[in-house]
Write a protein that holds these residues in place. Structure first.
Motif, PDB file in Angstrom:
ATOM      1  N   HIS A 155      22.741   5.396  -4.178  1.00 29.02           N
ATOM      2  CA  HIS A 155      22.025   6.673  -4.063  1.00 29.02           C
ATOM      3  C   HIS A 155      20.722   6.640  -4.863  1.00 29.02           C
ATOM      4  O   HIS A 155      20.659   6.121  -5.972  1.00 29.02           O
ATOM      5  CB  HIS A 155      22.908   7.809  -4.614  1.00 29.02           C
ATOM      6  CG  HIS A 155      22.143   8.980  -5.149  1.00 29.02           C
ATOM      7  ND1 HIS A 155      21.599   9.956  -4.328  1.00 29.02           N
ATOM      8  CD2 HIS A 155      21.797   9.327  -6.419  1.00 29.02           C
ATOM      9  CE1 HIS A 155      20.977  10.860  -5.076  1.00 29.02           C
ATOM     10  NE2 HIS A 155      21.074  10.510  -6.344  1.00 29.02           N
ATOM     11  N   THR A 211      17.158   9.495  -5.261  1.00 29.82           N
ATOM     12  CA  THR A 211      16.334  10.603  -4.773  1.00 29.82           C
ATOM     13  C   THR A 211      14.877  10.172  -4.637  1.00 29.82           C
ATOM     14  O   THR A 211      14.038  10.933  -4.178  1.00 29.82           O
ATOM     15  CB  THR A 211      16.409  11.825  -5.725  1.00 29.82           C
ATOM     16  OG1 THR A 211      16.011  11.414  -7.037  1.00 29.82           O
ATOM     17  CG2 THR A 211      17.824  12.391  -5.772  1.00 29.82           C
ATOM     18  N   LEU A 254      22.107  11.086   0.437  1.00 27.96           N
ATOM     19  CA  LEU A 254      23.531  11.184   0.095  1.00 27.96           C
ATOM     20  C   LEU A 254      23.823  12.435  -0.730  1.00 27.96           C
ATOM     21  O   LEU A 254      24.950  12.646  -1.166  1.00 27.96           O
ATOM     22  CB  LEU A 254      23.985   9.940  -0.684  1.00 27.96           C
ATOM     23  CG  LEU A 254      23.910   8.605   0.071  1.00 27.96           C
ATOM     24  CD1 LEU A 254      24.391   7.454  -0.833  1.00 27.96           C
ATOM     25  CD2 LEU A 254      24.744   8.644   1.349  1.00 27.96           C
ATOM     26  N   ASP A 291      21.357  14.546  -7.194  1.00 28.29           N
ATOM     27  CA  ASP A 291      21.934  13.692  -8.232  1.00 28.29           C
ATOM     28  C   ASP A 291      23.335  14.144  -8.629  1.00 28.29           C
ATOM     29  O   ASP A 291      24.227  13.315  -8.842  1.00 28.29           O
ATOM     30  CB  ASP A 291      21.022  13.683  -9.472  1.00 28.29           C
ATOM     31  CG  ASP A 291      19.794  12.803  -9.275  1.00 28.29           C
ATOM     32  OD1 ASP A 291      19.832  11.918  -8.405  1.00 28.29           O
ATOM     33  OD2 ASP A 291      18.807  13.008  -9.994  1.00 28.29           O
ATOM     34  N   GLN A 342      25.588  15.869  -6.798  1.00 25.48           N
ATOM     35  CA  GLN A 342      26.535  15.585  -5.721  1.00 25.48           C
ATOM     36  C   GLN A 342      26.843  14.094  -5.637  1.00 25.48           C
ATOM     37  O   GLN A 342      27.996  13.687  -5.433  1.00 25.48           O
ATOM     38  CB  GLN A 342      25.996  16.076  -4.376  1.00 25.48           C
ATOM     39  CG  GLN A 342      25.917  17.588  -4.250  1.00 25.48           C
ATOM     40  CD  GLN A 342      24.586  18.154  -4.732  1.00 25.48           C
ATOM     41  OE1 GLN A 342      23.845  17.482  -5.479  1.00 25.48           O
ATOM     42  NE2 GLN A 342      24.268  19.378  -4.315  1.00 25.48           N
ATOM     43  N   ALA A 343      25.802  13.270  -5.792  1.00 25.86           N
ATOM     44  CA  ALA A 343      25.996  11.825  -5.718  1.00 25.86           C
ATOM     45  C   ALA A 343      26.830  11.325  -6.897  1.00 25.86           C
ATOM     46  O   ALA A 343      27.677  10.430  -6.738  1.00 25.86           O
ATOM     47  CB  ALA A 343      24.649  11.113  -5.684  1.00 25.86           C
ATOM     48  N   ILE A 384      30.911   7.230  -3.091  1.00 26.47           N
ATOM     49  CA  ILE A 384      29.630   6.554  -3.283  1.00 26.47           C
ATOM     50  C   ILE A 384      29.848   5.541  -4.407  1.00 26.47           C
ATOM     51  O   ILE A 384      30.484   5.855  -5.412  1.00 26.47           O
ATOM     52  CB  ILE A 384      28.508   7.548  -3.661  1.00 26.47           C
ATOM     53  CG1 ILE A 384      28.291   8.565  -2.531  1.00 26.47           C
ATOM     54  CG2 ILE A 384      27.205   6.814  -3.968  1.00 26.47           C
ATOM     55  CD1 ILE A 384      27.312   9.670  -2.872  1.00 26.47           C
ATOM     56  N   GLY A 430      24.424   4.451  -7.966  1.00 24.98           N
ATOM     57  CA  GLY A 430      23.255   5.295  -7.780  1.00 24.98           C
ATOM     58  C   GLY A 430      22.444   5.499  -9.042  1.00 24.98           C
ATOM     59  O   GLY A 430      22.917   5.279 -10.159  1.00 24.98           O
ATOM     60  N   THR A 442      20.803   8.213 -11.392  1.00 23.55           N
ATOM     61  CA  THR A 442      20.938   9.623 -11.723  1.00 23.55           C
ATOM     62  C   THR A 442      20.092   9.903 -12.958  1.00 23.55           C
ATOM     63  O   THR A 442      19.262   9.085 -13.330  1.00 23.55           O
ATOM     64  CB  THR A 442      22.420  10.005 -11.935  1.00 23.55           C
ATOM     65  OG1 THR A 442      22.540  11.424 -12.083  1.00 23.55           O
ATOM     66  CG2 THR A 442      23.022   9.300 -13.140  1.00 23.55           C
TER      67      THR A 442
END
Length: 329
Positions: free
Chosen positions: A31, A33, A69, A72, A74-75, A84, A87, A89
């Motif tokens: 993930h 953003t 996805l 931050d 939620q991922a 997941i 990622g 964050t």
């Protein structure tokens, strides 16, 4: 003859079984953003490439940019649940799971990148990595976004008094709100997705973000001044689901850890280099950029000093004491 055929059949089954084990693949969704222009993107692509190559393709990596996805939070929840695998964050997001991560939101905690790296790679980082494991998450790399500074549409910010009465959009984070109040501003928590419109319509006077994000979001189109207050250092760890990490064979775990360390070095260098380039680019726009001299910087530090006492109640005195030691490094 039958016994021979039976033995041959068993042997072929064992070979087939071994092949099946060696051919097992692991899917890793990452993930982010960020977008293609983000400084973390090339290091993240290299991380994915290294993991795939060093595991002979047994770990299949896909990177999902632009928050497809989820946000931050939620991922990060997805990584806890195992939906997941990995990622980027932020520590502010991690702070919603464990308040100790809010220690990075203390104002003027780090004077420069070197001091920040020393803290993340030392006792402070160790404490938070253990806290992260308690949440079912593993920090692979302490990535960074750089120092947050303030833009606004009214005037340059040279001393805390210049912020008096200005409506500044801030993150939905108690320490950020308290910091701007201490500086005399009117903090207005707001989603980042709403910010450009709010600035263009004058709903808020200004915002605070690192130069790279301020430039990529084109805030120079709706803001006249950018003052390099460098009041909060933005940390963006690369995190992995601990459940997924433990399912990997030991040799693949080692690959992931090594690739994470390389990502860490690459994204730090990219952030520092791009920050300097971006400030130069901002100066070419209609936005006026100003630095804060040492004497005035002390005024900002003094005005926000009480936030450290407030933070003790939020994140714990032990970790704030470790953070305070960073001020003297």
């Amino acid at each position: 003859m039958k016994r021979f055929l039976s033995l041959a059949l068993c042997a072929s089954m064992l070979v087939a079984s071994a092949s099946a084990v060696s051919a097992k693949t692991y899917k890793m969704k990452i993930h982010s953003t960020g977008n293609e222009r983000n400084q973390s993107t090339p290091p993240l692509r290299q991380f994915a490439k290294t993991v795939e190559e060093k595991t002979n393709g047994d770990v299949k990596v896909t990177i999902h940019f632009n928050g497809v996805l989820g946000g931050d939070r939620q991922a990060t929840e997805g990584m806890q649940l195992g939906t997941i695998e990995c990622g980027i964050t932020t520590t502010s997001t991690l702070g919603t799971f464990d308040p100790r991560f809010n220690v990075f939101d203390l104002p003027f905690l780090f004077k420069d990148y070197e001091t920040a790296y020393k803290a993340m790679d030392g006792e402070l980082g160790d404490m938070l990595e253990k806290a992260c494991l308690d949440q079912g998450l593993r920090i692979l790399a302490w990535g960074v976004n750089g120092f947050r500074s303030i833009s606004n549409s009214r005037k340059p910010i040279d001393v805390p008094a210049d912020l008096g009465g200005l409506k500044i959009r801030c993150m939905e984070n108690q320490l950020h709100v308290s910091t701007f109040k201490a500086l005399g501003a009117n903090p207005t928590p707001m989603s980042f997705s709403e910010l450009y419109t709010a600035l263009s319509q004058g709903t808020v006077d200004g915002q605070d973000n690192p130069p790279i994000l301020t430039f990529s979001a084109k805030f120079y189109e709706v803001q006249k001044y950018y003052s390099l207050t460098r009041h909060v250092f933005s940390v963006a760890p690369l995190v992995m689901s601990e459940n997924f990490f433990q399912r990997l064979p030991k040799e693949y775990q080692d690959v992931v850890l090594a690739a994470g360390k390389q990502y860490e070095a690459d994204v730090r260098a990219a952030t520092e280099n791009l920050e300097a380039e971006t400030i130069a680019e901002l100066e070419k726009t209609s936005m006026k950029v100003n630095s804060i001299n040492d004497e005035n910087h002390k005024l900002f530090v003094e005005a926000t000093a009480p936030i450290y006492e407030e933070a003790e109640k939020l994140v714990g005195k032990d970790i704030v004491d470790v953070a305070r030691s960073c001020l003297n490094n």
